[in-house]
Design a protein around this motif. Structure first.
Motif, PDB file in Angstrom:
ATOM      1  N   GLU A  37       0.833  -1.206   0.000  1.00 21.63           N
ATOM      2  CA  GLU A  37       0.000   0.000   0.000  1.00 21.63           C
ATOM      3  C   GLU A  37       0.869   1.259   0.000  1.00 21.63           C
ATOM      4  OE1 GLU A  37      -2.289   3.187   0.332  1.00 21.63           O
ATOM      5  OE2 GLU A  37      -2.732   1.243  -0.557  1.00 21.63           O
ATOM      6  N   PHE A  38       0.463   2.225  -0.841  1.00 24.96           N
ATOM      7  CA  PHE A  38       1.241   3.463  -0.972  1.00 24.96           C
ATOM      8  C   PHE A  38       0.373   4.729  -0.896  1.00 24.96           C
ATOM      9  CE2 PHE A  38       2.789   6.858  -3.787  1.00 24.96           C
ATOM     10  CZ  PHE A  38       3.978   7.170  -3.154  1.00 24.96           C
ATOM     11  N   GLY A  39      -0.579   4.856  -1.829  1.00 27.92           N
ATOM     12  CA  GLY A  39      -1.293   6.112  -1.993  1.00 27.92           C
ATOM     13  C   GLY A  39      -2.055   6.571  -0.768  1.00 27.92           C
ATOM     14  N   ALA A  40      -2.863   5.674  -0.197  1.00 26.85           N
ATOM     15  CA  ALA A  40      -3.643   6.052   0.987  1.00 26.85           C
ATOM     16  C   ALA A  40      -2.730   6.308   2.177  1.00 26.85           C
ATOM     17  CB  ALA A  40      -4.652   4.952   1.321  1.00 26.85           C
ATOM     18  N   THR A  41      -1.638   5.548   2.257  1.00 25.45           N
ATOM     19  CA  THR A  41      -0.720   5.689   3.391  1.00 25.45           C
ATOM     20  C   THR A  41      -0.024   7.041   3.386  1.00 25.45           C
ATOM     21  OG1 THR A  41      -0.329   3.298   3.404  1.00 25.45           O
ATOM     22  CG2 THR A  41       1.262   4.673   4.564  1.00 25.45           C
ATOM     23  N   ILE A  42       0.547   7.424   2.244  1.00 24.16           N
ATOM     24  CA  ILE A  42       1.300   8.683   2.202  1.00 24.16           C
ATOM     25  C   ILE A  42       0.371   9.888   2.367  1.00 24.16           C
ATOM     26  CG2 ILE A  42       1.216   9.074  -0.301  1.00 24.16           C
ATOM     27  CD1 ILE A  42       4.181   9.865  -0.119  1.00 24.16           C
ATOM     28  N   THR A  43      -0.887   9.746   1.951  1.00 22.31           N
ATOM     29  CA  THR A  43      -1.840  10.847   2.120  1.00 22.31           C
ATOM     30  C   THR A  43      -2.290  10.978   3.561  1.00 22.31           C
ATOM     31  OG1 THR A  43      -2.631  10.449  -0.136  1.00 22.31           O
ATOM     32  CG2 THR A  43      -4.017  11.816   1.282  1.00 22.31           C
ATOM     33  N   PHE A  44      -2.476   9.846   4.219  1.00 18.54           N
ATOM     34  CA  PHE A  44      -3.024   9.841   5.577  1.00 18.54           C
ATOM     35  C   PHE A  44      -1.958  10.074   6.640  1.00 18.54           C
ATOM     36  CE2 PHE A  44      -5.044   6.996   9.023  1.00 18.54           C
ATOM     37  CZ  PHE A  44      -5.594   8.091   9.670  1.00 18.54           C
ATOM     38  N   VAL A  45      -0.817   9.396   6.509  1.00 17.13           N
ATOM     39  CA  VAL A  45       0.174   9.451   7.594  1.00 17.13           C
ATOM     40  C   VAL A  45       1.523  10.011   7.145  1.00 17.13           C
ATOM     41  CG1 VAL A  45      -0.914   7.586   8.881  1.00 17.13           C
ATOM     42  CG2 VAL A  45       0.852   7.042   7.191  1.00 17.13           C
ATOM     43  N   SER A  46       1.610  10.472   5.910  1.00 17.90           N
ATOM     44  CA  SER A  46       2.826  11.077   5.393  1.00 17.90           C
ATOM     45  C   SER A  46       3.949  10.041   5.273  1.00 17.90           C
ATOM     46  CB  SER A  46       3.256  12.250   6.282  1.00 17.90           C
ATOM     47  OG  SER A  46       4.290  12.987   5.678  1.00 17.90           O
ATOM     48  N   ASN A  47       5.174  10.516   5.095  1.00 15.55           N
ATOM     49  CA  ASN A  47       6.333   9.662   4.833  1.00 15.55           C
ATOM     50  C   ASN A  47       7.406   9.970   5.876  1.00 15.55           C
ATOM     51  OD1 ASN A  47       8.333   8.069   3.731  1.00 15.55           O
ATOM     52  ND2 ASN A  47       8.560   9.265   1.851  1.00 15.55           N
ATOM     53  N   ILE A  48       7.215   9.457   7.079  1.00 17.02           N
ATOM     54  CA  ILE A  48       8.077   9.785   8.211  1.00 17.02           C
ATOM     55  C   ILE A  48       9.037   8.619   8.468  1.00 17.02           C
ATOM     56  CG2 ILE A  48       8.155  10.458  10.639  1.00 17.02           C
ATOM     57  CD1 ILE A  48       5.220  11.348  10.334  1.00 17.02           C
ATOM     58  N   PRO A  49      10.350   8.819   8.345  1.00 21.12           N
ATOM     59  CA  PRO A  49      11.304   7.732   8.575  1.00 21.12           C
ATOM     60  C   PRO A  49      11.162   7.134   9.976  1.00 21.12           C
ATOM     61  CG  PRO A  49      12.384   9.634   7.584  1.00 21.12           C
ATOM     62  CD  PRO A  49      11.007  10.077   7.974  1.00 21.12           C
ATOM     63  N   GLY A  50      11.115   5.810  10.019  1.00 20.00           N
ATOM     64  CA  GLY A  50      11.035   5.118  11.302  1.00 20.00           C
ATOM     65  C   GLY A  50       9.657   5.076  11.918  1.00 20.00           C
ATOM     66  N   GLU A  51       8.699   5.795  11.332  1.00 16.10           N
ATOM     67  CA  GLU A  51       7.346   5.836  11.918  1.00 16.10           C
ATOM     68  C   GLU A  51       6.290   5.397  10.915  1.00 16.10           C
ATOM     69  OE1 GLU A  51       4.451   6.065  14.630  1.00 16.10           O
ATOM     70  OE2 GLU A  51       6.573   6.439  15.064  1.00 16.10           O
ATOM     71  N   THR A  52       6.318   5.948   9.720  1.00 15.68           N
ATOM     72  CA  THR A  52       5.320   5.581   8.706  1.00 15.68           C
ATOM     73  C   THR A  52       5.943   5.198   7.366  1.00 15.68           C
ATOM     74  OG1 THR A  52       5.042   7.859   7.885  1.00 15.68           O
ATOM     75  CG2 THR A  52       3.686   7.199   9.765  1.00 15.68           C
ATOM     76  N   ARG A  53       7.266   5.249   7.243  1.00 13.75           N
ATOM     77  CA  ARG A  53       7.915   4.950   5.967  1.00 13.75           C
ATOM     78  C   ARG A  53       7.995   3.438   5.761  1.00 13.75           C
ATOM     79  NH1 ARG A  53      13.262   8.076   4.363  1.00 13.75           N
ATOM     80  NH2 ARG A  53      11.675   9.716   4.153  1.00 13.75           N
ATOM     81  N   THR A  54       7.011   2.912   5.081  1.00 16.51           N
ATOM     82  CA  THR A  54       6.981   1.485   4.771  1.00 16.51           C
ATOM     83  C   THR A  54       7.846   1.222   3.531  1.00 16.51           C
ATOM     84  OG1 THR A  54       4.994   1.814   3.432  1.00 16.51           O
ATOM     85  CG2 THR A  54       4.680   1.219   5.751  1.00 16.51           C
ATOM     86  N   LEU A  55       7.843  -0.023   3.087  1.00 19.01           N
ATOM     87  CA  LEU A  55       8.681  -0.411   1.953  1.00 19.01           C
ATOM     88  C   LEU A  55       8.316   0.388   0.700  1.00 19.01           C
ATOM     89  CD1 LEU A  55      10.927  -2.504   1.476  1.00 19.01           C
ATOM     90  CD2 LEU A  55       9.164  -4.065   0.634  1.00 19.01           C
TER      91      LEU A  55
END
Length: 235
Positions: A166-184
């Motif tokens: 999952e990418f689109g919904a994740t980056i919109t909802f929780v942003s791209n934070i290293p170590g917290e929300t940055r998934t693969l």
């Protein structure tokens, strides 16, 4: 830098992805089983509407789903504000929010094969159990659920693979934070935006492709194995 030498931040993204996908699956699977059973066994006013709502994340742009989640579960959203003020639970910009987004996006893929499995179960077997005095819940857990198990496991594996990617919904909802929300997927996106990130992007692509392929193969093998066992038991 070696192609297969994952850097610490890449390991962090991979482990976070597994954590997010696992939590998303554990939370969404019981709900998916319930929804799939209701859709398969009952006809009621609004049945088509419920079915459409369940599958809506498949046809909506993922960014739209993420924005809806942000409006609903953000700290100023109606649900998010209530959870934060009452229980101290916050989904926005946290890994739990990433799990929520992944679960919502994977939910239709989990429901679909489970519903088909429930529809394939012969209702006469359930009626026979009830005629012997078995309670409806006992019949569900001892007859219906075991017979639908191939679809449940298949849906679970497909949902897990979808949650991992999952990418689109994740980056919109929780942003791209290293170590917290940055998934693969977000780590791969970040690598493609970095001038020297081609090798890392290729490495992460291989990892994502391997995990998705393994999940699909595992789903097929498990379904075949369970069908053969259930077929042998019926014989």
């Amino acid at each position: 830098m070696n192609l297969f030498d994952l850097q610490p931040d890449e390991w962090q993204a991979l482990l976070l992805t597994l954590r997010v996908a696992a939590v998303a699956l554990v939370v969404s699977l019981p709900v998916a089983v319930l929804v799939a059973y209701v859709l398969a066994r009952y006809r009621f006013p609004g049945h088509g509407l419920v079915n459409a709502l369940v599958h809506l994340p498949l046809v909506l742009p993922p960014v739209v789903t993420g924005y809806v989640l942000l409006m609903m579960f953000g700290r100023k959203g109606p649900v998010g504000a209530f959870l934060n003020d009452t229980f101290g639970i916050s989904f926005a910009f946290s890994w739990t929010g990433a799990a929520l987004a992944a679960g919502v996006m994977a939910f239709p893929l989990i429901v679909r094969p489970i519903r088909l499995s429930f529809e394939a179960v012969d209702p006469k077997l359930e009626e026979a159990a009830k005629s012997l005095g078995a309670h409806r819940l006992v019949t569900f857990f001892t007859v219906t659920l075991p017979l639908a198990l191939p679809g449940i496991l298949g849906g679970a594996i497909l949902g897990f693979a979808k949650a991992m990617g999952e990418f689109g919904a994740t980056i919109t909802f929780v942003s791209n934070i290293p170590g917290e929300t940055r998934t693969l997927a977000l780590a791969l996106y970040t690598a493609t935006q970095t001038p020297s990130g081609d090798l890392a992007a290729f490495r992460l692509t291989l990892i994502a492709a391997f995990v998705a392929f393994a999940a699909l193969i595992a789903s097929e093998l498990l379904a075949r194995h369970l069908r053969s066992r259930l077929g042998g038991a019926d014989a």
